[in-house]
Design a protein around this motif. Structure first.
Motif, PDB file in Angstrom:
ATOM      1  N   MET A   1     -31.699  -5.573 -27.636  1.00 33.67           N
ATOM      2  CA  MET A   1     -30.393  -5.351 -27.042  1.00 33.67           C
ATOM      3  C   MET A   1     -29.341  -5.250 -28.137  1.00 33.67           C
ATOM      4  O   MET A   1     -29.380  -5.997 -29.101  1.00 33.67           O
ATOM      5  CB  MET A   1     -30.007  -6.512 -26.120  1.00 33.67           C
ATOM      6  N   ALA A   2     -28.401  -4.347 -27.964  1.00 36.41           N
ATOM      7  CA  ALA A   2     -27.276  -4.240 -28.887  1.00 36.41           C
ATOM      8  C   ALA A   2     -26.190  -5.218 -28.434  1.00 36.41           C
ATOM      9  O   ALA A   2     -26.051  -5.487 -27.239  1.00 36.41           O
ATOM     10  CB  ALA A   2     -26.738  -2.818 -28.878  1.00 36.41           C
ATOM     11  N   SER A   3     -25.434  -5.734 -29.379  1.00 36.95           N
ATOM     12  CA  SER A   3     -24.380  -6.707 -29.069  1.00 36.95           C
ATOM     13  C   SER A   3     -23.053  -6.237 -29.627  1.00 36.95           C
ATOM     14  O   SER A   3     -23.000  -5.648 -30.710  1.00 36.95           O
ATOM     15  CB  SER A   3     -24.702  -8.065 -29.687  1.00 36.95           C
ATOM     16  N   ILE A   4     -22.001  -6.519 -28.874  1.00 34.22           N
ATOM     17  CA  ILE A   4     -20.642  -6.169 -29.280  1.00 34.22           C
ATOM     18  C   ILE A   4     -19.755  -7.356 -28.950  1.00 34.22           C
ATOM     19  O   ILE A   4     -19.943  -8.014 -27.922  1.00 34.22           O
ATOM     20  CB  ILE A   4     -20.150  -4.916 -28.532  1.00 34.22           C
ATOM     21  N   GLU A   5     -18.771  -7.621 -29.815  1.00 36.62           N
ATOM     22  CA  GLU A   5     -17.816  -8.696 -29.549  1.00 36.62           C
ATOM     23  C   GLU A   5     -16.420  -8.200 -29.883  1.00 36.62           C
ATOM     24  O   GLU A   5     -16.242  -7.436 -30.838  1.00 36.62           O
ATOM     25  CB  GLU A   5     -18.169  -9.931 -30.377  1.00 36.62           C
ATOM     26  N   HIS A   6     -15.448  -8.607 -29.083  1.00 39.19           N
ATOM     27  CA  HIS A   6     -14.052  -8.223 -29.288  1.00 39.19           C
ATOM     28  C   HIS A   6     -13.174  -9.401 -28.880  1.00 39.19           C
ATOM     29  O   HIS A   6     -13.431 -10.045 -27.872  1.00 39.19           O
ATOM     30  CB  HIS A   6     -13.719  -6.989 -28.442  1.00 39.19           C
ATOM     31  N   SER A   7     -12.134  -9.686 -29.687  1.00 37.95           N
ATOM     32  CA  SER A   7     -11.228 -10.800 -29.403  1.00 37.95           C
ATOM     33  C   SER A   7      -9.777 -10.358 -29.475  1.00 37.95           C
ATOM     34  O   SER A   7      -9.445  -9.411 -30.190  1.00 37.95           O
ATOM     35  CB  SER A   7     -11.423 -11.940 -30.408  1.00 37.95           C
ATOM     36  N   ALA A   8      -8.934 -11.074 -28.737  1.00 39.53           N
ATOM     37  CA  ALA A   8      -7.488 -10.843 -28.772  1.00 39.53           C
ATOM     38  C   ALA A   8      -6.806 -12.130 -28.328  1.00 39.53           C
ATOM     39  O   ALA A   8      -7.411 -12.975 -27.665  1.00 39.53           O
ATOM     40  CB  ALA A   8      -7.095  -9.690 -27.853  1.00 39.53           C
ATOM     41  N   VAL A   9      -5.533 -12.254 -28.689  1.00 43.06           N
ATOM     42  CA  VAL A   9      -4.730 -13.392 -28.249  1.00 43.06           C
ATOM     43  C   VAL A   9      -3.684 -12.884 -27.274  1.00 43.06           C
ATOM     44  O   VAL A   9      -2.965 -11.920 -27.558  1.00 43.06           O
ATOM     45  CB  VAL A   9      -4.057 -14.103 -29.450  1.00 43.06           C
ATOM     46  N   LEU A  10      -3.627 -13.513 -26.096  1.00 43.41           N
ATOM     47  CA  LEU A  10      -2.636 -13.166 -25.075  1.00 43.41           C
ATOM     48  C   LEU A  10      -1.624 -14.293 -24.959  1.00 43.41           C
ATOM     49  O   LEU A  10      -2.000 -15.472 -24.995  1.00 43.41           O
ATOM     50  CB  LEU A  10      -3.313 -12.931 -23.723  1.00 43.41           C
ATOM     51  N   PRO A  11      -0.343 -13.953 -24.806  1.00 48.17           N
ATOM     52  CA  PRO A  11       0.711 -14.970 -24.798  1.00 48.17           C
ATOM     53  C   PRO A  11       0.892 -15.631 -23.426  1.00 48.17           C
ATOM     54  O   PRO A  11       1.948 -15.534 -22.805  1.00 48.17           O
ATOM     55  CB  PRO A  11       1.961 -14.166 -25.192  1.00 48.17           C
ATOM     56  N   ALA A  12      -0.150 -16.309 -22.963  1.00 54.11           N
ATOM     57  CA  ALA A  12      -0.098 -17.015 -21.678  1.00 54.11           C
ATOM     58  C   ALA A  12      -1.163 -18.093 -21.690  1.00 54.11           C
ATOM     59  O   ALA A  12      -2.135 -18.006 -22.461  1.00 54.11           O
ATOM     60  CB  ALA A  12      -0.346 -16.036 -20.531  1.00 54.11           C
ATOM     61  N   PRO A  13      -1.030 -19.108 -20.843  1.00 56.74           N
ATOM     62  CA  PRO A  13      -2.045 -20.163 -20.800  1.00 56.74           C
ATOM     63  C   PRO A  13      -3.365 -19.637 -20.223  1.00 56.74           C
ATOM     64  O   PRO A  13      -3.375 -18.664 -19.452  1.00 56.74           O
ATOM     65  CB  PRO A  13      -1.428 -21.232 -19.897  1.00 56.74           C
ATOM     66  N   PRO A  14      -4.486 -20.276 -20.575  1.00 62.32           N
ATOM     67  CA  PRO A  14      -5.793 -19.819 -20.098  1.00 62.32           C
ATOM     68  C   PRO A  14      -5.885 -19.670 -18.578  1.00 62.32           C
ATOM     69  O   PRO A  14      -6.542 -18.741 -18.093  1.00 62.32           O
ATOM     70  CB  PRO A  14      -6.755 -20.903 -20.602  1.00 62.32           C
ATOM     71  N   GLU A  15      -5.251 -20.544 -17.822  1.00 62.94           N
ATOM     72  CA  GLU A  15      -5.330 -20.470 -16.359  1.00 62.94           C
ATOM     73  C   GLU A  15      -4.782 -19.146 -15.831  1.00 62.94           C
ATOM     74  O   GLU A  15      -5.358 -18.540 -14.923  1.00 62.94           O
ATOM     75  CB  GLU A  15      -4.568 -21.645 -15.715  1.00 62.94           C
ATOM     76  N   ARG A  16      -3.666 -18.678 -16.388  1.00 63.48           N
ATOM     77  CA  ARG A  16      -3.081 -17.400 -15.942  1.00 63.48           C
ATOM     78  C   ARG A  16      -3.940 -16.216 -16.354  1.00 63.48           C
ATOM     79  O   ARG A  16      -4.130 -15.278 -15.587  1.00 63.48           O
ATOM     80  CB  ARG A  16      -1.664 -17.244 -16.489  1.00 63.48           C
ATOM     81  N   VAL A  17      -4.475 -16.261 -17.572  1.00 64.58           N
ATOM     82  CA  VAL A  17      -5.328 -15.170 -18.049  1.00 64.58           C
ATOM     83  C   VAL A  17      -6.612 -15.126 -17.224  1.00 64.58           C
ATOM     84  O   VAL A  17      -7.035 -14.071 -16.755  1.00 64.58           O
ATOM     85  CB  VAL A  17      -5.639 -15.329 -19.551  1.00 64.58           C
ATOM     86  N   PHE A  18      -7.229 -16.280 -16.999  1.00 65.25           N
ATOM     87  CA  PHE A  18      -8.470 -16.347 -16.232  1.00 65.25           C
ATOM     88  C   PHE A  18      -8.262 -15.810 -14.817  1.00 65.25           C
ATOM     89  O   PHE A  18      -9.123 -15.085 -14.292  1.00 65.25           O
ATOM     90  CB  PHE A  18      -8.989 -17.786 -16.175  1.00 65.25           C
ATOM     91  N   ALA A  19      -7.139 -16.143 -14.202  1.00 68.89           N
ATOM     92  CA  ALA A  19      -6.857 -15.686 -12.833  1.00 68.89           C
ATOM     93  C   ALA A  19      -6.886 -14.161 -12.734  1.00 68.89           C
ATOM     94  O   ALA A  19      -7.322 -13.602 -11.717  1.00 68.89           O
ATOM     95  CB  ALA A  19      -5.510 -16.224 -12.358  1.00 68.89           C
ATOM     96  N   LEU A  20      -6.445 -13.468 -13.781  1.00 67.75           N
ATOM     97  CA  LEU A  20      -6.492 -12.004 -13.768  1.00 67.75           C
ATOM     98  C   LEU A  20      -7.884 -11.483 -14.126  1.00 67.75           C
ATOM     99  O   LEU A  20      -8.353 -10.512 -13.520  1.00 67.75           O
ATOM    100  CB  LEU A  20      -5.441 -11.430 -14.716  1.00 67.75           C
ATOM    101  N   LEU A  21      -8.557 -12.117 -15.077  1.00 68.60           N
ATOM    102  CA  LEU A  21      -9.884 -11.646 -15.478  1.00 68.60           C
ATOM    103  C   LEU A  21     -10.922 -11.831 -14.369  1.00 68.60           C
ATOM    104  O   LEU A  21     -11.857 -11.046 -14.264  1.00 68.60           O
ATOM    105  CB  LEU A  21     -10.356 -12.355 -16.746  1.00 68.60           C
ATOM    106  N   GLU A  22     -10.764 -12.849 -13.534  1.00 68.37           N
ATOM    107  CA  GLU A  22     -11.762 -13.058 -12.484  1.00 68.37           C
ATOM    108  C   GLU A  22     -11.609 -12.060 -11.335  1.00 68.37           C
ATOM    109  O   GLU A  22     -12.483 -11.959 -10.490  1.00 68.37           O
ATOM    110  CB  GLU A  22     -11.726 -14.494 -11.970  1.00 68.37           C
ATOM    111  N   ARG A  23     -10.553 -11.265 -11.342  1.00 69.24           N
ATOM    112  CA  ARG A  23     -10.373 -10.196 -10.345  1.00 69.24           C
ATOM    113  C   ARG A  23     -11.050  -8.933 -10.887  1.00 69.24           C
ATOM    114  O   ARG A  23     -10.390  -7.961 -11.247  1.00 69.24           O
ATOM    115  CB  ARG A  23      -8.894  -9.977 -10.061  1.00 69.24           C
ATOM    116  N   VAL A  24     -12.364  -8.977 -10.928  1.00 71.22           N
ATOM    117  CA  VAL A  24     -13.175  -7.935 -11.561  1.00 71.22           C
ATOM    118  C   VAL A  24     -12.864  -6.558 -10.992  1.00 71.22           C
ATOM    119  O   VAL A  24     -12.778  -5.575 -11.730  1.00 71.22           O
ATOM    120  CB  VAL A  24     -14.677  -8.270 -11.416  1.00 71.22           C
ATOM    121  N   GLU A  25     -12.662  -6.458  -9.693  1.00 69.81           N
ATOM    122  CA  GLU A  25     -12.410  -5.150  -9.082  1.00 69.81           C
ATOM    123  C   GLU A  25     -11.139  -4.493  -9.616  1.00 69.81           C
ATOM    124  O   GLU A  25     -10.998  -3.266  -9.554  1.00 69.81           O
ATOM    125  CB  GLU A  25     -12.369  -5.242  -7.553  1.00 69.81           C
TER     126      GLU A  25
END
Length: 136
Positions: A1-25
């Motif tokens: 399997m090939a692997s890829i990784e990407h990182s970034a910093v967003l100016p918000a607490p993890p709870e707010r970022v997670f709330a948007l990322l879990e809306r996969v659709e």
């Protein structure tokens, strides 16, 4: 399997970022390469992606949901892949790291995809995180 990784910093607490990322659709709204994502229930989603001149479809299921630090998935049909978002609080907000592993069975297609995959995944990840940041 090939692997890829990407990182970034967003100016918000993890709870707010997670709330948007879990809306996969909603990811289809975040990237030009994602045509659509259908929510099928029970943590399953059918993705339709256009990349390297081809259309790709795959069915994934959420395998881990540890709010607000980790969201992981694996494919159960179509392009074989698995990945996760890891979220970590940092002084500037939240560091988000995407890790993605994928496998393509056709050797000719695999070579083309492998050449294009890193920049494509980086582009999609960058678009998703930029648009998530805009919604914050």
């Amino acid at each position: 399997m090939a692997s890829i990784e990407h990182s970034a910093v967003l100016p918000a607490p993890p709870e707010r970022v997670f709330a948007l990322l879990e809306r996969v659709e909603d990811f289809a709204d975040y990237s030009d390469l994602i045509d659509s994502i259908e929510a099928l229930g029970e943590g399953r989603y059918r993705w339709h992606v256009r990349a390297v001149g081809m259309e790709w479809a795959f069915l994934v299921r959420i395998t881990e949901r540890e709010e607000p630090s980790r969201l992981a998935w694996e494919s159960i049909e179509g392009v074989r892949n698995q990945g996760c978002y890891r979220l970590r609080p940092v002084p500037e907000g939240t560091e988000v790291t995407l890790s993605l592993d994928y496998e393509i069975k056709n050797r000719l297609v695999e070579k083309a995809v492998n050449r294009a995959a890193r920049p494509l995944v980086a582009k999609v990840s960058r678009q998703i995180l930029e648009r998530v940041e805009a919604r914050l």
